[in-house]
Design a protein around this motif. Structure first.
Motif, PDB file in Angstrom:
ATOM      1  N   PHE A  60       0.811  -1.214   0.000  1.00  0.00           N
ATOM      2  CA  PHE A  60       0.000   0.000   0.000  1.00  0.00           C
ATOM      3  C   PHE A  60       0.848   1.270   0.000  1.00  0.00           C
ATOM      4  CE2 PHE A  60      -3.536  -2.833   1.295  1.00  0.00           C
ATOM      5  CZ  PHE A  60      -4.396  -2.494   0.258  1.00  0.00           C
ATOM      6  N   LYS A  61       2.010   1.251   0.618  1.00  0.00           N
ATOM      7  CA  LYS A  61       2.913   2.409   0.547  1.00  0.00           C
ATOM      8  C   LYS A  61       3.363   2.631  -0.889  1.00  0.00           C
ATOM      9  CE  LYS A  61       4.573   2.142   5.264  1.00  0.00           C
ATOM     10  NZ  LYS A  61       5.627   1.694   6.159  1.00  0.00           N
ATOM     11  N   THR A  62       3.713   1.551  -1.569  1.00  0.00           N
ATOM     12  CA  THR A  62       4.139   1.643  -2.964  1.00  0.00           C
ATOM     13  C   THR A  62       2.969   2.028  -3.855  1.00  0.00           C
ATOM     14  OG1 THR A  62       5.788  -0.074  -2.524  1.00  0.00           O
ATOM     15  CG2 THR A  62       5.331   0.410  -4.827  1.00  0.00           C
ATOM     16  N   TYR A  63       1.810   1.473  -3.602  1.00  0.00           N
ATOM     17  CA  TYR A  63       0.593   1.775  -4.364  1.00  0.00           C
ATOM     18  C   TYR A  63       0.298   3.268  -4.324  1.00  0.00           C
ATOM     19  CZ  TYR A  63      -4.469   1.370  -5.497  1.00  0.00           C
ATOM     20  OH  TYR A  63      -5.719   1.485  -6.046  1.00  0.00           O
ATOM     21  N   GLU A  64       0.482   3.870  -3.161  1.00  0.00           N
ATOM     22  CA  GLU A  64       0.219   5.299  -3.001  1.00  0.00           C
ATOM     23  C   GLU A  64       1.300   6.156  -3.658  1.00  0.00           C
ATOM     24  OE1 GLU A  64      -0.821   8.480   0.544  1.00  0.00           O
ATOM     25  OE2 GLU A  64       0.291   6.663   1.071  1.00  0.00           O
ATOM     26  N   LYS A  65       2.571   5.810  -3.445  1.00  0.00           N
ATOM     27  CA  LYS A  65       3.669   6.683  -3.877  1.00  0.00           C
ATOM     28  C   LYS A  65       4.158   6.416  -5.297  1.00  0.00           C
ATOM     29  CE  LYS A  65       5.255   7.556   0.752  1.00  0.00           C
ATOM     30  NZ  LYS A  65       6.236   7.387   1.779  1.00  0.00           N
ATOM     31  N   ASP A  66       4.235   5.141  -5.686  1.00  0.00           N
ATOM     32  CA  ASP A  66       4.846   4.795  -6.969  1.00  0.00           C
ATOM     33  C   ASP A  66       3.875   4.214  -7.983  1.00  0.00           C
ATOM     34  OD1 ASP A  66       7.355   5.572  -5.944  1.00  0.00           O
ATOM     35  OD2 ASP A  66       7.671   3.584  -5.081  1.00  0.00           O
TER      36      ASP A  66
ATOM     37  N   TYR B 172      -5.959   7.832  -4.093  1.00  0.00           N
ATOM     38  CA  TYR B 172      -5.935   6.887  -2.978  1.00  0.00           C
ATOM     39  C   TYR B 172      -5.930   7.668  -1.676  1.00  0.00           C
ATOM     40  CZ  TYR B 172      -3.845   3.569   0.342  1.00  0.00           C
ATOM     41  OH  TYR B 172      -3.585   2.778   1.437  1.00  0.00           O
ATOM     42  N   ILE B 173      -6.789   7.273  -0.741  1.00  0.00           N
ATOM     43  CA  ILE B 173      -6.896   7.960   0.549  1.00  0.00           C
ATOM     44  C   ILE B 173      -6.386   7.094   1.692  1.00  0.00           C
ATOM     45  CG2 ILE B 173      -8.522   8.929   2.219  1.00  0.00           C
ATOM     46  CD1 ILE B 173     -10.241   9.749  -0.214  1.00  0.00           C
ATOM     47  N   GLY B 174      -6.654   5.788   1.646  1.00  0.00           N
ATOM     48  CA  GLY B 174      -6.221   4.910   2.729  1.00  0.00           C
ATOM     49  C   GLY B 174      -6.874   3.546   2.605  1.00  0.00           C
ATOM     50  N   LYS B 175      -6.640   2.718   3.622  1.00  0.00           N
ATOM     51  CA  LYS B 175      -7.168   1.354   3.624  1.00  0.00           C
ATOM     52  C   LYS B 175      -7.725   1.016   4.986  1.00  0.00           C
ATOM     53  CE  LYS B 175      -2.783  -0.953   4.795  1.00  0.00           C
ATOM     54  NZ  LYS B 175      -2.612  -0.262   6.007  1.00  0.00           N
TER      55      LYS B 175
ATOM     56  N   HIS C 173     -10.713   5.433  -2.010  1.00  0.00           N
ATOM     57  CA  HIS C 173     -10.301   6.400  -3.015  1.00  0.00           C
ATOM     58  C   HIS C 173     -11.247   7.587  -2.936  1.00  0.00           C
ATOM     59  CE1 HIS C 173      -7.162   4.301  -5.416  1.00  0.00           C
ATOM     60  NE2 HIS C 173      -7.686   3.242  -4.814  1.00  0.00           N
ATOM     61  N   GLN C 174     -10.891   8.654  -3.594  1.00  0.00           N
ATOM     62  CA  GLN C 174     -11.646   9.897  -3.509  1.00  0.00           C
ATOM     63  C   GLN C 174     -13.123   9.720  -3.875  1.00  0.00           C
ATOM     64  OE1 GLN C 174      -9.880  12.855  -5.965  1.00  0.00           O
ATOM     65  NE2 GLN C 174     -10.974  14.547  -5.028  1.00  0.00           N
ATOM     66  N   ASN C 175     -13.425   8.954  -4.912  1.00  0.00           N
ATOM     67  CA  ASN C 175     -14.799   8.860  -5.400  1.00  0.00           C
ATOM     68  C   ASN C 175     -15.524   7.564  -5.051  1.00  0.00           C
ATOM     69  OD1 ASN C 175     -14.382  11.346  -6.685  1.00  0.00           O
ATOM     70  ND2 ASN C 175     -13.564  10.344  -8.493  1.00  0.00           N
ATOM     71  N   GLN C 176     -14.776   6.521  -4.735  1.00  0.00           N
ATOM     72  CA  GLN C 176     -15.414   5.211  -4.543  1.00  0.00           C
ATOM     73  C   GLN C 176     -14.437   4.244  -3.875  1.00  0.00           C
ATOM     74  OE1 GLN C 176     -16.927   3.583  -8.245  1.00  0.00           O
ATOM     75  NE2 GLN C 176     -16.524   1.502  -7.574  1.00  0.00           N
ATOM     76  N   PRO C 177     -14.959   3.339  -3.041  1.00  0.00           N
ATOM     77  CA  PRO C 177     -14.074   2.306  -2.473  1.00  0.00           C
ATOM     78  C   PRO C 177     -13.906   1.132  -3.427  1.00  0.00           C
ATOM     79  CG  PRO C 177     -16.273   2.052  -1.589  1.00  0.00           C
ATOM     80  CD  PRO C 177     -16.308   3.268  -2.480  1.00  0.00           C
TER      81      PRO C 177
END
Length: 166
Positions: free
Chosen positions: A54-60, A98-101, A122-126
């Motif tokens: 999830f860190k990679t998903y958010e940043k890279d 992406y906002i979080g998990k 995510h901003q618009n939908q999970p």
């Protein structure tokens, strides 16, 4: 003719009831103790892979996150990975940042096969990511990774009584 002492009979009756209640309460307490114990999942390596994912998903981005987690499994099919990456990237373009998990569920089939399912905000939908890990010897490896955007539909479906919409 025999004489019955009502006080003695009453005492025996109360003693019998107390004995039955005591045994019943003890049995219920033992049953509750065994049914409420959740299986302990000791999968530190697997959860570390998820956190890194999830860190990679958010940043890279999606591609790097998928490729990195599947480095743990030498039998991965690169064609399947490309398809999964394309599906996730297409969805991400529509659902926003992406906002979080949040952990939805964790399950343990045995000490060697575990599953973690996450609601990914995510901003618009999970969406949902479900990770299945397998430990053939000493180390966890990603066994399956599922991605879908149907978690809200499943939640709505679970609220139906006799197939009727709420």
């Amino acid at each position: 003719m025999r004489y019955f002492n009502p006080k003695a009979l009453k005492s025996i009756f109360l003693l019998a009831i107390a004995f039955i209640i005591c045994n019943s309460t003890n049995a219920q307490a033992q049953a509750a103790a065994t049914t409420t114990k959740a299986p302990t999942i000791n999968a530190t390596g697997a959860t570390a892979y998820i956190d890194k994912f999830f860190k990679t998903y958010e940043k890279d981005g999606t591609s790097r996150a998928i490729i990195n987690i599947f480095k743990t499994n030498p039998l991965v099919d690169s064609t399947s990975l490309r398809g999964l990456i394309a599906k996730i990237d297409t969805t991400r373009a529509l659902i926003g940042l992406y906002i979080g998990k949040e952990l939805i569920v964790q399950r343990k089939a045995s000490n060697s096969l575990i599953l973690y399912s996450y609601l990914v905000k995510h901003q618009n939908q999970p969406v949902r990511f479900t990770f299945m890990f397998y430990k053939p010897k000493n180390d966890w490896l990603i066994y399956r990774l599922y991605f879908d955007d149907q978690v809200d539909n499943e939640l709505e479906e679970s609220a139906k009584i006799n197939g009727k919409t709420p």
